[in-house]
Structures are given as structure tokens and as C-alpha cells.
Design a protein around this motif. Structure first.
Motif, PDB file in Angstrom:
ATOM      1  N   LEU A  19       0.805  -1.219   0.000  1.00  0.00           N
ATOM      2  CA  LEU A  19       0.000   0.000   0.000  1.00  0.00           C
ATOM      3  C   LEU A  19       0.841   1.273   0.000  1.00  0.00           C
ATOM      4  O   LEU A  19       0.322   2.362  -0.180  1.00  0.00           O
ATOM      5  CB  LEU A  19      -0.926   0.012   1.220  1.00  0.00           C
ATOM      6  N   ARG A  21       3.122   4.072  -1.326  1.00  0.00           N
ATOM      7  CA  ARG A  21       3.369   4.682  -2.632  1.00  0.00           C
ATOM      8  C   ARG A  21       4.664   5.471  -2.585  1.00  0.00           C
ATOM      9  O   ARG A  21       5.220   5.729  -1.519  1.00  0.00           O
ATOM     10  CB  ARG A  21       2.218   5.615  -3.003  1.00  0.00           C
ATOM     11  N   ARG A 173      -1.359  13.389  -2.855  1.00  0.00           N
ATOM     12  CA  ARG A 173      -1.766  12.024  -2.528  1.00  0.00           C
ATOM     13  C   ARG A 173      -3.271  11.856  -2.693  1.00  0.00           C
ATOM     14  O   ARG A 173      -3.743  10.861  -3.243  1.00  0.00           O
ATOM     15  CB  ARG A 173      -1.347  11.686  -1.099  1.00  0.00           C
ATOM     16  N   MET A 174      -4.047  12.850  -2.227  1.00  0.00           N
ATOM     17  CA  MET A 174      -5.503  12.782  -2.373  1.00  0.00           C
ATOM     18  C   MET A 174      -5.910  12.803  -3.841  1.00  0.00           C
ATOM     19  O   MET A 174      -6.833  12.092  -4.249  1.00  0.00           O
ATOM     20  CB  MET A 174      -6.164  13.943  -1.627  1.00  0.00           C
ATOM     21  N   GLN A 176      -4.125  11.620  -6.291  1.00  0.00           N
ATOM     22  CA  GLN A 176      -3.801  10.287  -6.808  1.00  0.00           C
ATOM     23  C   GLN A 176      -4.848   9.276  -6.382  1.00  0.00           C
ATOM     24  O   GLN A 176      -5.252   8.416  -7.177  1.00  0.00           O
ATOM     25  CB  GLN A 176      -2.425   9.830  -6.312  1.00  0.00           C
ATOM     26  N   TRP A 177      -5.299   9.350  -5.145  1.00  0.00           N
ATOM     27  CA  TRP A 177      -6.331   8.423  -4.690  1.00  0.00           C
ATOM     28  C   TRP A 177      -7.642   8.652  -5.442  1.00  0.00           C
ATOM     29  O   TRP A 177      -8.326   7.700  -5.802  1.00  0.00           O
ATOM     30  CB  TRP A 177      -6.564   8.586  -3.195  1.00  0.00           C
ATOM     31  N   ASP A 178      -8.000   9.915  -5.685  1.00  0.00           N
ATOM     32  CA  ASP A 178      -9.216  10.193  -6.454  1.00  0.00           C
ATOM     33  C   ASP A 178      -9.117   9.606  -7.850  1.00  0.00           C
ATOM     34  O   ASP A 178     -10.077   9.008  -8.356  1.00  0.00           O
ATOM     35  CB  ASP A 178      -9.447  11.706  -6.552  1.00  0.00           C
ATOM     36  N   GLU A 180      -7.315   7.075  -8.783  1.00  0.00           N
ATOM     37  CA  GLU A 180      -7.366   5.608  -8.661  1.00  0.00           C
ATOM     38  C   GLU A 180      -8.793   5.130  -8.431  1.00  0.00           C
ATOM     39  O   GLU A 180      -9.226   4.145  -9.013  1.00  0.00           O
ATOM     40  CB  GLU A 180      -6.459   5.166  -7.506  1.00  0.00           C
ATOM     41  N   TRP A 181      -9.543   5.842  -7.595  1.00  0.00           N
ATOM     42  CA  TRP A 181     -10.933   5.466  -7.364  1.00  0.00           C
ATOM     43  C   TRP A 181     -11.761   5.640  -8.636  1.00  0.00           C
ATOM     44  O   TRP A 181     -12.658   4.845  -8.915  1.00  0.00           O
ATOM     45  CB  TRP A 181     -11.537   6.291  -6.230  1.00  0.00           C
TER      46      TRP A 181
END
Length: 193
Positions: A19, A21, A173-174, A176-178, A180-181
Motif C-alpha cells: 500500500l 506509494r 496524494r488525495m 492520486q487516490w481520487d 485511482e478510485w
């Protein structure tokens, strides 16, 4: 109901982890570097400040001299200096400088001091009134406190800068997570497998 405590995983950014990154590793190095830099910067800044303040207070002790002055008028009805000085009042005094000039100025005296009384004042090299220099012990204490304060401020500036960089990294980071989602969200047509 009994609460269970979850174990904390320390140093997770430094361990191999599926997990983790790249941005997590960057943040870990940033925090480590910031703390090292804060210590490395704070120490010399504190020492230089301490030496400068100590030098200035030592210079004041050498340059200022005690002089006997004579009160020009009664000190009776003058306003008090301040709460910290108790009941001292301002009064006009006259003194002679080292080169023979006569000067006058205001000095702090007790309210019941009559005109013509001799009082002790401190003057600088130019012969003007100055504050009494601090003792060597007080000078040492003031210089150490100034050095500690300056070092703490220097360290806080470095840590504050790293905190600002961490905020930027958190936003990235947020994002990147958005992304990815968005890629895996099945409600928007993404695939799960």
C-alpha cells in the motif's frame, strides 16, 4: 462495551508494503530531513545569537560608568515612573561628563528627595544618561535565553516549512487516490477484475 485498541504500525513508510506509494517515501524522507536540518540549523543559530548578546552586554558594562549627579529641583510632585519601579519619580539632575561638560537630564529618584541631593546615574561614553548595565550573571542568563529562543525559532521555521511541504504532498496524494478510485469505481463503468 469493551474497546479494543488497534496496534499502531510504526515506521510503515520505511518498510516494504504493497500500500506504500512513492509519495509516502518522499514524505518520510522529507520529515527525516526536516528534523535533521532543524537540529543542525538551530544549534549554530542559537550559539551565534548567544555570543552576540553576551558580547553586546559585556560592551555595555565596559562603556557605561557610574557618575554622581545633583538634583536640580525637588522631586516631590512628579508623576511616578511605572508600577514596576515602585514609587520612584522622574527628577531633573545635573552631572559633569568625563571631558568636563555639564549636562542635565531626567533620572529616577524617590519622591522625597530634595533639590541638591546627590544621586548616582549611569552614562555612556558620550556622557548621556543610560540604563545601569546588567551584572555578569544576568548577562549570561539573558544571552543563554536569547540563544535558546533564536534556536527554537530557527528550528520552528524549518519544521513549519516541512509541514507546508507535507500539506502539498497530502493534496497530491488525495488527487492520486481520487484518480485511482475513478479508475476502479464500478458505479462509473470501471472494472473490478
Amino acid at each position: 462495551m469493551k474497546r479494543t485498541r488497534r496496534p499502531t504500525v510504526r515506521m510503515w513508510r520505511w518498510r516494504r508494503n504493497p500500500l506504500r506509494r512513492r509519495i509516502d517515501v518522499v514524505e518520510a524522507w522529507l520529515v527525516l530531513g526536516a528534523w535533521i536540518l532543524a537540529v543542525v540549523c538551530a544549534l549554530p543559530v542559537g550559539l551565534v545569537t548567544q555570543a552576540a548578546v553576551q558580547h553586546d552586554l559585556d560592551r555595555q558594562r565596559v562603556e557605561r560608568q557610574r557618575v554622581t549627579a545633583v538634583l536640580v529641583a525637588d522631586a516631590g510632585d512628579r508623576p511616578t515612573v511605572s508600577e514596576a519601579d515602585g514609587d520612584l519619580v522622574w527628577a531633573d539632575a545635573r552631572w559633569t561628563t568625563a571631558d568636563g561638560q555639564t549636562r542635565t537630564g531626567l533620572t529616577k529618584v524617590r519622591p522625597d528627595t530634595p533639590a541638591g541631593s546627590r544621586v548616582t546615574v549611569w552614562t555612556d561614553q558620550a556622557g548621556t544618561l543610560a540604563a545601569e548595565p546588567v551584572s555578569p550573571g544576568e548577562a549570561r542568563l539573558q544571552s543563554v535565553l536569547a540563544g535558546v529562543l533564536a534556536g527554537a525559532v530557527a528550528g520552528a521555521v524549518v519544521i513549519g516549512g516541512s509541514y507546508g511541504a507535507r500539506v502539498v504532498l497530502d493534496r497530491r496524494r488525495m488527487a492520486q487516490w481520487d484518480a485511482e478510485w475513478e479508475r476502479v469505481d464500478t458505479r462509473r463503468g470501471g472494472r473490478t477484475g
